[in-house]
Design a protein around this motif. Structure first.
Motif, PDB file in Angstrom:
ATOM      1  N   SER A 171      -6.304 -97.788 -23.083  1.00  0.00           N
ATOM      2  CA  SER A 171      -6.207 -97.016 -24.913  1.00  0.00           C
ATOM      3  C   SER A 171      -7.427 -96.547 -25.579  1.00  0.00           C
ATOM      4  CB  SER A 171      -5.096 -97.418 -25.864  1.00  0.00           C
ATOM      5  OG  SER A 171      -5.511 -98.906 -25.860  1.00  0.00           O
ATOM      6  N   HIS A 172      -8.320 -97.826 -25.201  1.00  0.00           N
ATOM      7  CA  HIS A 172      -9.264 -97.798 -26.028  1.00  0.00           C
ATOM      8  C   HIS A 172     -10.941 -96.565 -25.344  1.00  0.00           C
ATOM      9  CE1 HIS A 172      -9.748-101.769 -28.602  1.00  0.00           C
ATOM     10  NE2 HIS A 172      -8.282-101.986 -27.697  1.00  0.00           N
ATOM     11  N   LEU A 173     -10.426 -96.517 -24.265  1.00  0.00           N
ATOM     12  CA  LEU A 173     -11.147 -95.919 -23.534  1.00  0.00           C
ATOM     13  C   LEU A 173     -11.040 -94.477 -24.163  1.00  0.00           C
ATOM     14  CD1 LEU A 173     -13.334 -95.302 -21.729  1.00  0.00           C
ATOM     15  CD2 LEU A 173     -11.734 -95.517 -19.763  1.00  0.00           C
ATOM     16  N   VAL A 174     -10.414 -94.397 -24.089  1.00  0.00           N
ATOM     17  CA  VAL A 174      -9.658 -92.837 -24.082  1.00  0.00           C
ATOM     18  C   VAL A 174      -9.905 -92.693 -26.330  1.00  0.00           C
ATOM     19  CG1 VAL A 174      -7.366 -91.473 -25.436  1.00  0.00           C
ATOM     20  CG2 VAL A 174      -7.326 -92.542 -23.150  1.00  0.00           C
ATOM     21  N   LYS A 232     -12.934 -94.039 -27.760  1.00  0.00           N
ATOM     22  CA  LYS A 232     -13.890 -93.870 -27.680  1.00  0.00           C
ATOM     23  C   LYS A 232     -14.511 -91.899 -27.026  1.00  0.00           C
ATOM     24  CE  LYS A 232     -16.660 -96.343 -28.531  1.00  0.00           C
ATOM     25  NZ  LYS A 232     -17.358 -96.174 -29.798  1.00  0.00           N
ATOM     26  N   LEU A 233     -13.847 -92.154 -25.926  1.00  0.00           N
ATOM     27  CA  LEU A 233     -14.076 -90.934 -25.052  1.00  0.00           C
ATOM     28  C   LEU A 233     -13.783 -89.285 -26.167  1.00  0.00           C
ATOM     29  CD1 LEU A 233     -12.758 -91.589 -21.579  1.00  0.00           C
ATOM     30  CD2 LEU A 233     -14.650 -90.712 -22.229  1.00  0.00           C
ATOM     31  N   VAL A 234     -12.403 -89.775 -27.641  1.00  0.00           N
ATOM     32  CA  VAL A 234     -12.399 -88.557 -28.028  1.00  0.00           C
ATOM     33  C   VAL A 234     -13.025 -88.490 -29.214  1.00  0.00           C
ATOM     34  CG1 VAL A 234     -10.435 -88.531 -29.738  1.00  0.00           C
ATOM     35  CG2 VAL A 234      -9.637 -88.513 -27.593  1.00  0.00           C
ATOM     36  N   GLU A 235     -13.428 -89.948 -29.214  1.00  0.00           N
ATOM     37  CA  GLU A 235     -14.406 -90.425 -30.309  1.00  0.00           C
ATOM     38  C   GLU A 235     -15.827 -89.333 -30.207  1.00  0.00           C
ATOM     39  OE1 GLU A 235     -17.341 -93.348 -31.793  1.00  0.00           O
ATOM     40  OE2 GLU A 235     -15.098 -94.048 -32.391  1.00  0.00           O
ATOM     41  N   ARG A 236     -16.380 -89.302 -28.427  1.00  0.00           N
ATOM     42  CA  ARG A 236     -17.428 -88.608 -28.331  1.00  0.00           C
ATOM     43  C   ARG A 236     -17.518 -86.793 -27.667  1.00  0.00           C
ATOM     44  NH1 ARG A 236     -21.058 -93.362 -24.908  1.00  0.00           N
ATOM     45  NH2 ARG A 236     -20.429 -94.507 -26.328  1.00  0.00           N
ATOM     46  N   GLY A 237     -16.420 -86.626 -28.449  1.00  0.00           N
ATOM     47  CA  GLY A 237     -16.001 -85.300 -28.683  1.00  0.00           C
ATOM     48  C   GLY A 237     -15.152 -85.013 -26.851  1.00  0.00           C
ATOM     49  N   TYR A 238     -14.849 -86.095 -26.336  1.00  0.00           N
ATOM     50  CA  TYR A 238     -14.217 -84.957 -24.891  1.00  0.00           C
ATOM     51  C   TYR A 238     -12.682 -84.932 -25.343  1.00  0.00           C
ATOM     52  CZ  TYR A 238     -18.293 -87.218 -22.427  1.00  0.00           C
ATOM     53  OH  TYR A 238     -20.107 -87.158 -21.868  1.00  0.00           O
ATOM     54  N   GLN A 239     -12.385 -83.843 -24.509  1.00  0.00           N
ATOM     55  CA  GLN A 239     -10.859 -83.203 -24.337  1.00  0.00           C
ATOM     56  C   GLN A 239     -10.205 -83.937 -23.473  1.00  0.00           C
ATOM     57  OE1 GLN A 239     -11.320 -78.977 -22.989  1.00  0.00           O
ATOM     58  NE2 GLN A 239      -9.405 -78.854 -25.271  1.00  0.00           N
ATOM     59  N   ALA A 292      -5.468 -87.262 -27.910  1.00  0.00           N
ATOM     60  CA  ALA A 292      -5.519 -86.591 -26.131  1.00  0.00           C
ATOM     61  C   ALA A 292      -4.152 -86.140 -26.051  1.00  0.00           C
ATOM     62  CB  ALA A 292      -5.253 -87.930 -26.079  1.00  0.00           C
ATOM     63  N   ASN A 293      -4.400 -85.101 -24.890  1.00  0.00           N
ATOM     64  CA  ASN A 293      -2.432 -84.894 -24.303  1.00  0.00           C
ATOM     65  C   ASN A 293      -2.164 -85.597 -23.454  1.00  0.00           C
ATOM     66  OD1 ASN A 293      -0.995 -83.035 -23.180  1.00  0.00           O
ATOM     67  ND2 ASN A 293      -2.486 -81.644 -22.073  1.00  0.00           N
ATOM     68  N   PHE A 294      -1.277 -86.022 -24.127  1.00  0.00           N
ATOM     69  CA  PHE A 294      -0.144 -87.124 -23.543  1.00  0.00           C
ATOM     70  C   PHE A 294       0.453 -86.807 -22.285  1.00  0.00           C
ATOM     71  CE2 PHE A 294       3.637 -90.048 -23.310  1.00  0.00           C
ATOM     72  CZ  PHE A 294       3.376 -91.285 -22.641  1.00  0.00           C
TER      73      PHE A 294
END
Length: 293
Positions: free
Chosen positions: A9-12, A14-21, A40-42
């Protein structure tokens, strides 16, 4: 995978924060719905079921495989569950990712694969000596990754985590971490329970540093096909960790399958990933204790 769990969940986030889908696969058997980033798409799926998970990997560029049954003691009590989740699950995720044309696969491995060694710190060149089913299945999963890279030219990276702690860590039950257990006991005004004589030493790595290592591995072409330690290069005895909590503790019996010491040699992570751990256990515990006052 495992994006509703402690590390995932922490990785998700950070990735969302950096603009990744970001697409999350988690069956919520250990993860928590409340951990899932709303952007995120769950997908509520079980990685043990290959047919069901295959469509989830379509159109994905990079897979971070974190879903697992963690911890040593549960794997000794129920090795079947460890095998199907940790080894069969990894196989299924690799198959689905390869079929979908994923460009990079980052595997969350474990320092437990080293077992007890006569040298310290632990470098990736040492022969693994897994002492329990969890460690064995994590090692076999690394070998699966290596085989997919060697046989199919499928780009994998294996990161061996050393004793991850931090926010959202499990604090009770079979999957709790020692740092989480101690903080929970401290908050409840109970004596801490130290396993064995407390002289066993661990290299504790903050979850934010593990997240950064994953992102660095995603961005590194040189990391493909490599096994890389992710730790701090400093360790603490369990007695020392208990001492940081500023309260009393008692000793409970030794547990089977546990190693005496972990200490990461992170020179490879520094060289290949540019990895630099930023959080120390002592500082983080002090921050948590201030929040309790």
């Amino acid at each position: 995978t495992g994006g509703a769990g402690f590390i995932g969940s922490h990785l998700v986030d950070k990735l969302v924060e950096r603009g990744y889908q970001v697409r999350v696969i988690d069956d919520l058997s250990l993860g928590k719905r409340g951990n899932i980033n709303p952007r995120a798409n769950f997908c509520s799926e079980d990685i043990k079921k290959l047919k069901q998970i295959k469509p989830v990997f379509e159109g994905v560029d990079c897979v971070f495989h974190l879903a697992a049954r963690p911890r040593i003691q549960p794997s000794i009590i129920n090795p079947d569950e460890s095998f199907t989740n940790n080894l069969l699950g990894t196989h299924n995720v690799l198959v689905a990712a390869k079929k979908a044309g994923v460009k990079k696969f980052i595997y969350s491995g474990s320092s437990s694969v080293y077992g007890d060694q006569s040298v310290s710190p632990l470098a990736e060149t040492l022969d693994p000596r897994p002492k329990n089913p969890y460690a064995l299945h994590k090692l076999m999963s690394e070998q699966l990754c290596r085989q997919f890279t060697d046989l199919y030219n499928f780009p994998t990276v294996c990161l061996r985590y050393f004793n991850v702690y931090g926010e959202r860590q499990p604090t009770e039950g079979a999957y709790a971490t020692v740092v989480g257990i101690f903080l929970q006991q401290k908050a409840s005004s109970h004596s801490l329970t130290v396993v064995g004589d407390g002289t066993q030493r661990r290299d504790f790595t903050h979850v934010s540093d593990v997240v950064e290592a994953n992102i660095l591995a995603m961005e590194s072409a040189e990391a493909v096909g490599q096994i890389i330690n992710i730790g701090t290069g400093k360790n603490y005895s369990i007695n020392e960790v208990a001492g940081l909590m500023d309260c009393s503790w008692i000793y409970i019996s030794f547990r089977p399958g546990e190693v005496q010491e972990t200490l990461a040699d992170i020179s490879k992570a520094r060289k290949i990933l540019g990895f630099r751990p930023t959080m120390s256990l002592k500082v983080w515990i002090q921050q948590q204790l201030k929040k309790m006052v």
